[in-house]
Design a protein around this motif. Structure first.
Motif, PDB file in Angstrom:
ATOM      1  N   HIS A  86       1.576  -2.061  10.208  1.00 14.44           N
ATOM      2  CA  HIS A  86       0.618  -2.676   9.020  1.00 14.44           C
ATOM      3  C   HIS A  86      -0.291  -3.388  10.170  1.00 14.44           C
ATOM      4  CE1 HIS A  86       4.335  -2.967   6.156  1.00 14.44           C
ATOM      5  NE2 HIS A  86       3.839  -1.665   6.338  1.00 14.44           N
ATOM      6  N   ILE A  87      -1.611  -3.140   9.712  1.00 12.99           N
ATOM      7  CA  ILE A  87      -2.858  -3.765  10.529  1.00 12.99           C
ATOM      8  C   ILE A  87      -3.816  -4.338   9.649  1.00 12.99           C
ATOM      9  CG2 ILE A  87      -2.326  -2.039  12.235  1.00 12.99           C
ATOM     10  CD1 ILE A  87      -4.981  -0.537  11.416  1.00 12.99           C
ATOM     11  N   MET A  88      -4.652  -5.345  10.296  1.00  7.33           N
ATOM     12  CA  MET A  88      -5.609  -5.836   9.616  1.00  7.33           C
ATOM     13  C   MET A  88      -6.766  -5.511  10.494  1.00  7.33           C
ATOM     14  SD  MET A  88      -6.747  -9.845   9.359  1.00  7.33           S
ATOM     15  CE  MET A  88      -6.902 -10.213  11.172  1.00  7.33           C
ATOM     16  N   LEU A  89      -8.050  -5.158   9.920  1.00  7.33           N
ATOM     17  CA  LEU A  89      -9.063  -4.647  10.511  1.00  7.33           C
ATOM     18  C   LEU A  89     -10.113  -5.619  10.059  1.00  7.33           C
ATOM     19  CD1 LEU A  89      -8.595  -1.017   9.370  1.00  7.33           C
ATOM     20  CD2 LEU A  89      -8.538  -1.861  11.740  1.00  7.33           C
ATOM     21  N   ILE A  90     -11.150  -5.685  10.945  1.00  8.07           N
ATOM     22  CA  ILE A  90     -12.501  -6.591  10.676  1.00  8.07           C
ATOM     23  C   ILE A  90     -13.489  -5.703  11.127  1.00  8.07           C
ATOM     24  CG2 ILE A  90     -13.860  -8.734  10.842  1.00  8.07           C
ATOM     25  CD1 ILE A  90     -11.132 -10.193  11.593  1.00  8.07           C
ATOM     26  N   ASP A  91     -14.336  -5.464  10.142  1.00 10.08           N
ATOM     27  CA  ASP A  91     -15.651  -4.220  10.505  1.00 10.08           C
ATOM     28  C   ASP A  91     -16.741  -4.978   9.653  1.00 10.08           C
ATOM     29  OD1 ASP A  91     -13.761  -2.384  11.642  1.00 10.08           O
ATOM     30  OD2 ASP A  91     -13.388  -1.585   9.597  1.00 10.08           O
ATOM     31  N   LYS A  92     -17.864  -4.526  10.273  1.00  7.64           N
ATOM     32  CA  LYS A  92     -19.196  -4.801   9.685  1.00  7.64           C
ATOM     33  C   LYS A  92     -19.166  -4.023   8.398  1.00  7.64           C
ATOM     34  CE  LYS A  92     -22.047  -6.294  13.379  1.00  7.64           C
ATOM     35  NZ  LYS A  92     -23.284  -6.196  13.987  1.00  7.64           N
ATOM     36  N   LYS A  93     -19.868  -4.274   7.542  1.00 11.45           N
ATOM     37  CA  LYS A  93     -19.921  -3.846   6.175  1.00 11.45           C
ATOM     38  C   LYS A  93     -20.376  -2.321   6.252  1.00 11.45           C
ATOM     39  CE  LYS A  93     -19.908  -7.447   3.046  1.00 11.45           C
ATOM     40  NZ  LYS A  93     -20.555  -8.240   2.129  1.00 11.45           N
ATOM     41  N   ALA A 140      -4.306  -2.379   6.210  1.00 11.16           N
ATOM     42  CA  ALA A 140      -3.822  -0.736   6.177  1.00 11.16           C
ATOM     43  C   ALA A 140      -2.405  -0.769   6.859  1.00 11.16           C
ATOM     44  CB  ALA A 140      -4.809   0.067   6.925  1.00 11.16           C
ATOM     45  N   LYS A 141      -1.906   0.372   5.859  1.00 10.29           N
ATOM     46  CA  LYS A 141      -0.444   0.737   6.508  1.00 10.29           C
ATOM     47  C   LYS A 141      -0.818   2.154   7.052  1.00 10.29           C
ATOM     48  CE  LYS A 141       3.064   0.532   3.536  1.00 10.29           C
ATOM     49  NZ  LYS A 141       4.012   0.777   2.374  1.00 10.29           N
ATOM     50  N   HIS A 149     -15.498   4.516   8.068  1.00  6.46           N
ATOM     51  CA  HIS A 149     -14.000   4.483   8.209  1.00  6.46           C
ATOM     52  C   HIS A 149     -13.792   5.213   9.675  1.00  6.46           C
ATOM     53  CE1 HIS A 149      -9.460   6.112   7.306  1.00  6.46           C
ATOM     54  NE2 HIS A 149      -9.768   4.990   7.634  1.00  6.46           N
ATOM     55  N   THR A 150     -13.977   6.529   9.784  1.00  8.06           N
ATOM     56  CA  THR A 150     -13.894   7.256  10.960  1.00  8.06           C
ATOM     57  C   THR A 150     -15.091   7.440  11.585  1.00  8.06           C
ATOM     58  OG1 THR A 150     -13.652   9.219   9.661  1.00  8.06           O
ATOM     59  CG2 THR A 150     -11.607   8.161   9.956  1.00  8.06           C
ATOM     60  N   LEU A 194       0.669  -1.092   0.076  1.00  8.01           N
ATOM     61  CA  LEU A 194       0.018   0.087  -0.064  1.00  8.01           C
ATOM     62  C   LEU A 194       0.851   1.201   0.052  1.00  8.01           C
ATOM     63  CD1 LEU A 194      -2.693  -1.286   2.486  1.00  8.01           C
ATOM     64  CD2 LEU A 194      -2.891  -1.049  -0.069  1.00  8.01           C
ATOM     65  N   THR A 195       0.380   2.208  -0.713  1.00  2.00           N
ATOM     66  CA  THR A 195       0.893   3.433  -0.836  1.00  2.00           C
ATOM     67  C   THR A 195       0.662   4.871   0.044  1.00  2.00           C
ATOM     68  OG1 THR A 195      -0.031   4.242  -2.768  1.00  2.00           O
ATOM     69  CG2 THR A 195       1.999   2.814  -3.181  1.00  2.00           C
ATOM     70  N   GLU A 196      -0.438   4.583   0.584  1.00  2.37           N
ATOM     71  CA  GLU A 196      -1.122   5.683   1.492  1.00  2.37           C
ATOM     72  C   GLU A 196      -1.206   5.070   3.125  1.00  2.37           C
ATOM     73  OE1 GLU A 196      -4.448   7.846  -0.863  1.00  2.37           O
ATOM     74  OE2 GLU A 196      -4.447   5.647  -1.501  1.00  2.37           O
ATOM     75  N   TYR A 197      -1.037   6.079   3.774  1.00  2.00           N
ATOM     76  CA  TYR A 197      -1.275   5.949   5.234  1.00  2.00           C
ATOM     77  C   TYR A 197      -2.811   5.928   5.307  1.00  2.00           C
ATOM     78  CZ  TYR A 197       3.774   5.766   6.004  1.00  2.00           C
ATOM     79  OH  TYR A 197       5.168   5.509   6.048  1.00  2.00           O
ATOM     80  N   TRP A 198      -3.485   5.096   6.412  1.00  2.00           N
ATOM     81  CA  TRP A 198      -4.752   5.383   6.844  1.00  2.00           C
ATOM     82  C   TRP A 198      -5.828   5.054   5.811  1.00  2.00           C
ATOM     83  CZ3 TRP A 198      -4.681   4.438  11.786  1.00  2.00           C
ATOM     84  CH2 TRP A 198      -3.638   5.144  12.531  1.00  2.00           C
ATOM     85  N   SER A 199      -5.439   4.454   4.680  1.00  2.00           N
ATOM     86  CA  SER A 199      -6.415   3.990   3.605  1.00  2.00           C
ATOM     87  C   SER A 199      -6.668   2.510   3.607  1.00  2.00           C
ATOM     88  CB  SER A 199      -5.821   4.813   2.301  1.00  2.00           C
ATOM     89  OG  SER A 199      -6.573   4.528   1.295  1.00  2.00           O
ATOM     90  N   PRO A 200      -7.418   2.274   4.281  1.00  2.00           N
ATOM     91  CA  PRO A 200      -7.619   0.582   4.471  1.00  2.00           C
ATOM     92  C   PRO A 200      -8.373   0.233   3.042  1.00  2.00           C
ATOM     93  CG  PRO A 200      -8.896   1.933   6.299  1.00  2.00           C
ATOM     94  CD  PRO A 200      -8.335   2.676   5.278  1.00  2.00           C
ATOM     95  N   ARG A 201      -7.643  -1.079   2.770  1.00  2.00           N
ATOM     96  CA  ARG A 201      -8.220  -1.888   1.512  1.00  2.00           C
ATOM     97  C   ARG A 201      -8.912  -2.999   1.869  1.00  2.00           C
ATOM     98  NH1 ARG A 201      -5.132   0.732  -2.706  1.00  2.00           N
ATOM     99  NH2 ARG A 201      -6.600  -0.179  -3.894  1.00  2.00           N
TER     100      ARG A 201
END
Length: 126
Positions: free
Chosen positions: A96-103, A37-38, A107-108, A17-24
């Protein structure tokens, strides 16, 4: 068809990933997304009124600031921020993190900042 052994690891995806705080979004199941995310620096104080949020550190160290103190997450650690709890993720160094979120999770959450990413941005191809 891509062989399962050819799939990149979550660590490889996060590192690319090239952007911070931009989860994919890297996967989905039931009513949830798995994201990577990074991150570096501070995101924003926010909460998610109706959703818990799972943080898992793939690389580095993440601090989650909470009103009652902070949770320190070394590499390999997992923490669930309960719904409605105001929090601010902070990484002093690249993490580097992994997130698990409801759909339905924004984001914020209940705030919008220059770092806020829409669901469409998070769903972009890697």
């Amino acid at each position: 068809m891509q062989a399962l052994t050819d799939l990149p690891s979550l660590q490889q995806v996060a590192a690319s990933l090239t952007e911070y705080w931009s989860p994919r979004v890297v996967a989905e199941f039931d009513d949830s997304y798995v994201k990577v995310a990074k991150v570096h620096g501070s995101l924003a104080w926010h909460s998610h009124e109706h959703e818990d949020e799972v943080f898992f550190v793939l690389k580095g160290h993440l601090r989650i600031e909470l009103a009652q103190g902070a949770v320190e997450l070394p590499e390999g650690a997992l923490y669930v921020v309960p719904k409605g709890v105001e929090h601010n993720p902070v990484a002093e160094q690249e993490c580097h993190i992994m997130l698990i979120d409801k759909k339905s999770t924004l984001h914020t959450g209940n705030v919008t900042t220059e770092k806020t990413r829409s669901l469409n941005e998070q769903l972009r191809p890697l």
